[in-house]
Design a protein around this motif. Structure first.
Motif, PDB file in Angstrom:
ATOM      1  N   ARG A   1      20.778  78.792  62.476  1.00 48.21           N
ATOM      2  CA  ARG A   1      19.908  77.779  61.880  1.00 48.21           C
ATOM      3  C   ARG A   1      19.012  77.203  62.983  1.00 48.21           C
ATOM      4  NH1 ARG A   1      20.187  72.229  60.200  1.00 48.21           N
ATOM      5  NH2 ARG A   1      22.142  71.937  61.301  1.00 48.21           N
ATOM      6  N   MET A   2      17.739  77.222  62.705  1.00 49.45           N
ATOM      7  CA  MET A   2      16.828  76.705  63.713  1.00 49.45           C
ATOM      8  C   MET A   2      16.740  75.189  63.588  1.00 49.45           C
ATOM      9  SD  MET A   2      12.791  77.427  64.281  1.00 49.45           S
ATOM     10  CE  MET A   2      12.950  79.181  64.140  1.00 49.45           C
ATOM     11  N   GLU A   3      17.034  74.524  64.685  1.00 48.71           N
ATOM     12  CA  GLU A   3      16.944  73.061  64.686  1.00 48.71           C
ATOM     13  C   GLU A   3      15.514  72.652  65.010  1.00 48.71           C
ATOM     14  OE1 GLU A   3      19.132  70.929  63.926  1.00 48.71           O
ATOM     15  OE2 GLU A   3      21.005  72.055  63.909  1.00 48.71           O
ATOM     16  N   THR A   4      14.940  71.859  64.167  1.00 46.19           N
ATOM     17  CA  THR A   4      13.614  71.335  64.485  1.00 46.19           C
ATOM     18  C   THR A   4      13.657  69.824  64.376  1.00 46.19           C
ATOM     19  OG1 THR A   4      12.998  71.592  62.184  1.00 46.19           O
ATOM     20  CG2 THR A   4      12.335  73.347  63.674  1.00 46.19           C
ATOM     21  N   ASP A   5      13.087  69.181  65.353  1.00 46.31           N
ATOM     22  CA  ASP A   5      13.025  67.724  65.303  1.00 46.31           C
ATOM     23  C   ASP A   5      12.011  67.310  64.249  1.00 46.31           C
ATOM     24  OD1 ASP A   5      14.848  67.481  67.300  1.00 46.31           O
ATOM     25  OD2 ASP A   5      13.341  67.497  68.891  1.00 46.31           O
ATOM     26  N   ALA A   6      12.450  66.478  63.361  1.00 44.40           N
ATOM     27  CA  ALA A   6      11.517  65.971  62.360  1.00 44.40           C
ATOM     28  C   ALA A   6      10.493  65.071  63.049  1.00 44.40           C
ATOM     29  CB  ALA A   6      12.277  65.195  61.311  1.00 44.40           C
ATOM     30  N   ILE A   7       9.257  65.234  62.654  1.00 45.08           N
ATOM     31  CA  ILE A   7       8.211  64.411  63.243  1.00 45.08           C
ATOM     32  C   ILE A   7       8.076  63.140  62.420  1.00 45.08           C
ATOM     33  CG2 ILE A   7       5.751  64.295  63.771  1.00 45.08           C
ATOM     34  CD1 ILE A   7       5.771  67.290  64.144  1.00 45.08           C
TER      35      ILE A   7
ATOM     36  N   LEU B   1       5.946  59.995  62.208  1.00 43.13           N
ATOM     37  CA  LEU B   1       4.737  59.332  62.685  1.00 43.13           C
ATOM     38  C   LEU B   1       4.588  57.944  62.091  1.00 43.13           C
ATOM     39  CD1 LEU B   1       2.181  62.293  62.420  1.00 43.13           C
ATOM     40  CD2 LEU B   1       3.487  61.568  64.406  1.00 43.13           C
ATOM     41  N   SER B   2       5.616  57.496  61.384  1.00 43.96           N
ATOM     42  CA  SER B   2       5.443  56.240  60.652  1.00 43.96           C
ATOM     43  C   SER B   2       5.536  55.009  61.542  1.00 43.96           C
ATOM     44  CB  SER B   2       6.483  56.146  59.531  1.00 43.96           C
ATOM     45  OG  SER B   2       7.775  56.113  60.095  1.00 43.96           O
ATOM     46  N   THR B   3       6.249  55.134  62.663  1.00 46.17           N
ATOM     47  CA  THR B   3       6.375  53.985  63.558  1.00 46.17           C
ATOM     48  C   THR B   3       5.627  54.275  64.856  1.00 46.17           C
ATOM     49  OG1 THR B   3       8.348  54.830  64.665  1.00 46.17           O
ATOM     50  CG2 THR B   3       8.687  53.522  62.654  1.00 46.17           C
ATOM     51  N   ARG B   4       5.332  53.214  65.569  1.00 44.78           N
ATOM     52  CA  ARG B   4       4.624  53.395  66.826  1.00 44.78           C
ATOM     53  C   ARG B   4       5.484  54.203  67.807  1.00 44.78           C
ATOM     54  NH1 ARG B   4       2.121  48.311  69.939  1.00 44.78           N
ATOM     55  NH2 ARG B   4       1.823  47.721  67.784  1.00 44.78           N
ATOM     56  N   GLU B   5       6.790  53.942  67.781  1.00 44.83           N
ATOM     57  CA  GLU B   5       7.682  54.664  68.700  1.00 44.83           C
ATOM     58  C   GLU B   5       7.720  56.154  68.354  1.00 44.83           C
ATOM     59  OE1 GLU B   5       8.499  51.849  67.057  1.00 44.83           O
ATOM     60  OE2 GLU B   5       8.173  50.569  68.808  1.00 44.83           O
ATOM     61  N   GLY B   6       7.850  56.434  67.065  1.00 43.15           N
ATOM     62  CA  GLY B   6       7.873  57.828  66.633  1.00 43.15           C
ATOM     63  C   GLY B   6       6.565  58.534  66.936  1.00 43.15           C
ATOM     64  N   PHE B   7       5.483  57.824  66.722  1.00 41.64           N
ATOM     65  CA  PHE B   7       4.155  58.361  66.996  1.00 41.64           C
ATOM     66  C   PHE B   7       4.033  58.706  68.481  1.00 41.64           C
ATOM     67  CE2 PHE B   7      -0.390  57.535  67.974  1.00 41.64           C
ATOM     68  CZ  PHE B   7      -0.977  58.431  67.104  1.00 41.64           C
ATOM     69  N   SER B   8       4.479  57.776  69.313  1.00 43.39           N
ATOM     70  CA  SER B   8       4.415  57.982  70.764  1.00 43.39           C
ATOM     71  C   SER B   8       5.268  59.182  71.184  1.00 43.39           C
ATOM     72  CB  SER B   8       4.887  56.704  71.465  1.00 43.39           C
ATOM     73  OG  SER B   8       4.911  56.881  72.841  1.00 43.39           O
ATOM     74  N   ARG B   9       6.476  59.277  70.620  1.00 44.15           N
ATOM     75  CA  ARG B   9       7.368  60.392  70.962  1.00 44.15           C
ATOM     76  C   ARG B   9       6.759  61.730  70.545  1.00 44.15           C
ATOM     77  NH1 ARG B   9      11.659  57.245  69.593  1.00 44.15           N
ATOM     78  NH2 ARG B   9      11.639  58.016  67.466  1.00 44.15           N
ATOM     79  N   ALA B  10       6.188  61.726  69.350  1.00 48.39           N
ATOM     80  CA  ALA B  10       5.610  62.981  68.838  1.00 48.39           C
ATOM     81  C   ALA B  10       4.412  63.415  69.673  1.00 48.39           C
ATOM     82  CB  ALA B  10       5.200  62.794  67.371  1.00 48.39           C
ATOM     83  N   LEU B  11       3.723  62.431  70.238  1.00 43.57           N
ATOM     84  CA  LEU B  11       2.527  62.740  71.014  1.00 43.57           C
ATOM     85  C   LEU B  11       2.832  63.342  72.377  1.00 43.57           C
ATOM     86  CD1 LEU B  11       0.361  61.486  69.158  1.00 43.57           C
ATOM     87  CD2 LEU B  11      -0.439  60.197  71.122  1.00 43.57           C
TER      88      LEU B  11
ATOM     89  N   GLY C   1      -1.157  59.820  58.146  1.00 49.13           N
ATOM     90  CA  GLY C   1      -0.666  60.201  56.830  1.00 49.13           C
ATOM     91  C   GLY C   1      -1.268  61.507  56.344  1.00 49.13           C
ATOM     92  N   GLN C   2      -2.397  61.894  56.921  1.00 49.43           N
ATOM     93  CA  GLN C   2      -3.055  63.135  56.496  1.00 49.43           C
ATOM     94  C   GLN C   2      -2.480  64.367  57.191  1.00 49.43           C
ATOM     95  OE1 GLN C   2      -7.278  62.715  57.098  1.00 49.43           O
ATOM     96  NE2 GLN C   2      -7.366  60.766  56.002  1.00 49.43           N
ATOM     97  N   PHE C   3      -1.659  64.142  58.230  1.00 42.72           N
ATOM     98  CA  PHE C   3      -1.087  65.299  58.929  1.00 42.72           C
ATOM     99  C   PHE C   3      -0.066  65.993  58.039  1.00 42.72           C
ATOM    100  CE2 PHE C   3       2.515  66.864  61.540  1.00 42.72           C
ATOM    101  CZ  PHE C   3       1.886  68.024  61.977  1.00 42.72           C
ATOM    102  N   ASP C   4      -0.261  67.297  57.864  1.00 41.08           N
ATOM    103  CA  ASP C   4       0.625  68.074  57.015  1.00 41.08           C
ATOM    104  C   ASP C   4       1.252  69.177  57.865  1.00 41.08           C
ATOM    105  OD1 ASP C   4       1.890  69.671  55.216  1.00 41.08           O
ATOM    106  OD2 ASP C   4       0.119  70.101  53.986  1.00 41.08           O
ATOM    107  N   PRO C   5       2.545  69.026  58.232  1.00 37.80           N
ATOM    108  CA  PRO C   5       3.185  70.014  59.115  1.00 37.80           C
ATOM    109  C   PRO C   5       3.125  71.431  58.563  1.00 37.80           C
ATOM    110  CG  PRO C   5       4.645  68.142  58.712  1.00 37.80           C
ATOM    111  CD  PRO C   5       3.473  67.982  57.802  1.00 37.80           C
ATOM    112  N   SER C   6       3.040  71.548  57.235  1.00 38.58           N
ATOM    113  CA  SER C   6       3.040  72.898  56.658  1.00 38.58           C
ATOM    114  C   SER C   6       1.727  73.620  56.938  1.00 38.58           C
ATOM    115  CB  SER C   6       3.283  72.825  55.150  1.00 38.58           C
ATOM    116  OG  SER C   6       2.181  72.232  54.503  1.00 38.58           O
TER     117      SER C   6
ATOM    118  N   ALA D   1       0.621  73.000  63.502  1.00 36.27           N
ATOM    119  CA  ALA D   1       1.355  72.168  64.449  1.00 36.27           C
ATOM    120  C   ALA D   1       0.608  70.864  64.706  1.00 36.27           C
ATOM    121  CB  ALA D   1       1.539  72.929  65.752  1.00 36.27           C
ATOM    122  N   LEU D   2       1.386  69.869  65.115  1.00 37.70           N
ATOM    123  CA  LEU D   2       0.798  68.562  65.406  1.00 37.70           C
ATOM    124  C   LEU D   2      -0.241  68.662  66.513  1.00 37.70           C
ATOM    125  CD1 LEU D   2       0.827  65.479  64.911  1.00 37.70           C
ATOM    126  CD2 LEU D   2       2.606  65.315  66.669  1.00 37.70           C
ATOM    127  N   GLU D   3       0.054  69.521  67.506  1.00 38.89           N
ATOM    128  CA  GLU D   3      -0.879  69.629  68.634  1.00 38.89           C
ATOM    129  C   GLU D   3      -2.274  70.034  68.171  1.00 38.89           C
ATOM    130  OE1 GLU D   3       0.286  71.366  72.520  1.00 38.89           O
ATOM    131  OE2 GLU D   3      -1.282  72.830  72.092  1.00 38.89           O
TER     132      GLU D   3
END
Lengths: 174, 208
Positions: A4-10, A12-22, A58-63, A66-68
């Motif tokens: 099973r491939m582990e992927t970190d869920a992105i 982006l809803s909080t500033r901390e999550g946004f910063s981590r994802a960036l 909110g417009q970012f769609d992982p499907s 990639a976020l980058e």
């Protein structure tokens, strides 16, 4: 055994999550902004891009990718705006082999000419060249960032090379 | 004929990558936003313009707005309720007049290009900062009430990236103002193309 491939869920809803994802994307964003706008203007462009990315998160769609790539598309938008405003200054560039070139190697002089000529490309050509040559993306990846087809990227790159050839002359690099 | 250009671009790219400047500081840009300096820089002329308009018009909109707030029905509360129930234009209260004057002044001082609209929502300063200046740490006192006025149209942005040449000014599509409810002064504002989502904060009122 089922892998099973582990992927970190992105998140982006909080500033901390946004910063981590960036964080993993930041180096590419910073390099791209530096290439497009120079070190002096990089932080301004990145700041604008960060605010836009936050507001449009909110417009970012992982499907769809990639976020980058999504973040680089935001940087590209702001970079293009910067380039549109600065093109008049770039048009002052002239192929002048005599100015401020003492002590430079042939390659260094060539780099100076090439960098000056790149600044004369249209913003769209510039983004394509920076993504493909300097950021190392494929034409397919560049198309995702530029929100156009792969064929459009290829033709934009071809136009850019032709324009550079016309600016620099056929003896350039020989 | 462009093969040589292709080779030179690849060579130059390798050379640049090996000597590229270090990346910008994500932490710095996230926490120490230039929005701070930008909004305060732009705040002075905007406030002055608003003051001039109010004086010329001979109105005492600020006082009227303040009085409205202390009348039997709080203006902000009733406006929010009205807008939830109906899309009709809100009553022309002192609060709305003040917000409308600020919106007109902000649009005018940023070289409005044609028609524009403006929406307003009431919230706390902390929430407004999080929404309008999302990447700036807020130190707003808890509970301070403000309005966010969002003006949509086409406006000049002197400070936006890309407007460095003397004969070129960037155009933006949104001005977000944060307006203190206590005295209807502008706390800060942002120009851009990515409007804050006011609906996250409450009932949105169309004021222009």
């Amino acid at each position: 055994m089922i892998g099973r491939m582990e992927t970190d869920a992105i998140d982006l809803s909080t500033r901390e999550g946004f910063s981590r994802a960036l964080e993993p994307c930041w180096s590419a964003m910073s390099r791209f902004a530096t290439r497009l706008c120079g070190v002096d203007n990089r932080d301004d462009v990145l700041q604008e891009a960060l605010v836009t990315a936050w507001r449009k998160r909110g417009q970012f769609d992982p499907s769809r990718g990639a976020l980058e790539k999504w973040l680089l598309a935001v940087v590209a938008d702001h970079g293009r705006r910067f380039l549109r405003g600065s093109r008049r200054r770039a048009s002052d560039y002239r192929h002048d082999p005599s100015s401020q070139r003492e002590g430079l190697t042939v390659d260094e002089m060539g780099d100076l000419d090439l960098q000056g000529a790149i600044k004369m490309l249209t913003p769209r050509q510039r983004v394509a060249v920076e993504l493909y040559y300097y950021m190392g993306y494929t034409t397919n990846e560049a198309a995702a960032i530029m929100k156009c087809s792969q064929g459009t990227v290829k033709s934009t790159l071809s136009d850019a090379r032709t324009k550079l050839f016309n600016i620099l002359g056929e003896d350039f690099g020989k | 004929m462009t093969d040589q250009i292709d080779r030179e671009l690849k060579r130059h790219a390798l050379s640049w990558q090996s000597s590229a400047p270090p990346p910008a500081s994500l932490e710095t840009l996230l926490s120490h936003a230039q929005l701070h300096s930008r909004r305060w820089h732009a705040l002075v002329p905007l406030t002055a313009a608003v003051a001039v308009i109010l004086v010329i018009a001979g109105t005492t909109a600020l006082v009227a707005a303040h009085q409205d707030n202390h009348s039997s029905t709080p203006a902000g509360t009733s406006l929010s309720a009205d807008s939830q129930a109906s899309t009709d234009p809100p009553a022309d209260t002192g609060a709305i007049r003040s917000l409308r004057a600020l919106a007109h002044s902000a649009a005018e001082s940023h070289g409005e290009h044609g028609a524009f609209t403006a929406d307003a929502v009431q919230t706390t300063l902390a929430e407004a900062e999080r929404n309008v200046f999302p990447l700036v740490d807020t130190h707003a006192p808890p509970g301070e009430q403000v309005w966010i006025v969002q003006i949509d149209g086409k406006f000049n942005c002197e400070q936006c990236p890309g407007d460095n040449s003397s004969d070129s000014v960037s155009l933006v599509t949104t001005i977000d103002l944060i307006v203190r409810e206590s005295d209807y002064t502008v706390y800060g504002f942002v120009l851009g193309d990515a409007p804050a989502d006011l609906h996250e904060l409450g009932s949105v009122i169309r004021i222009i």
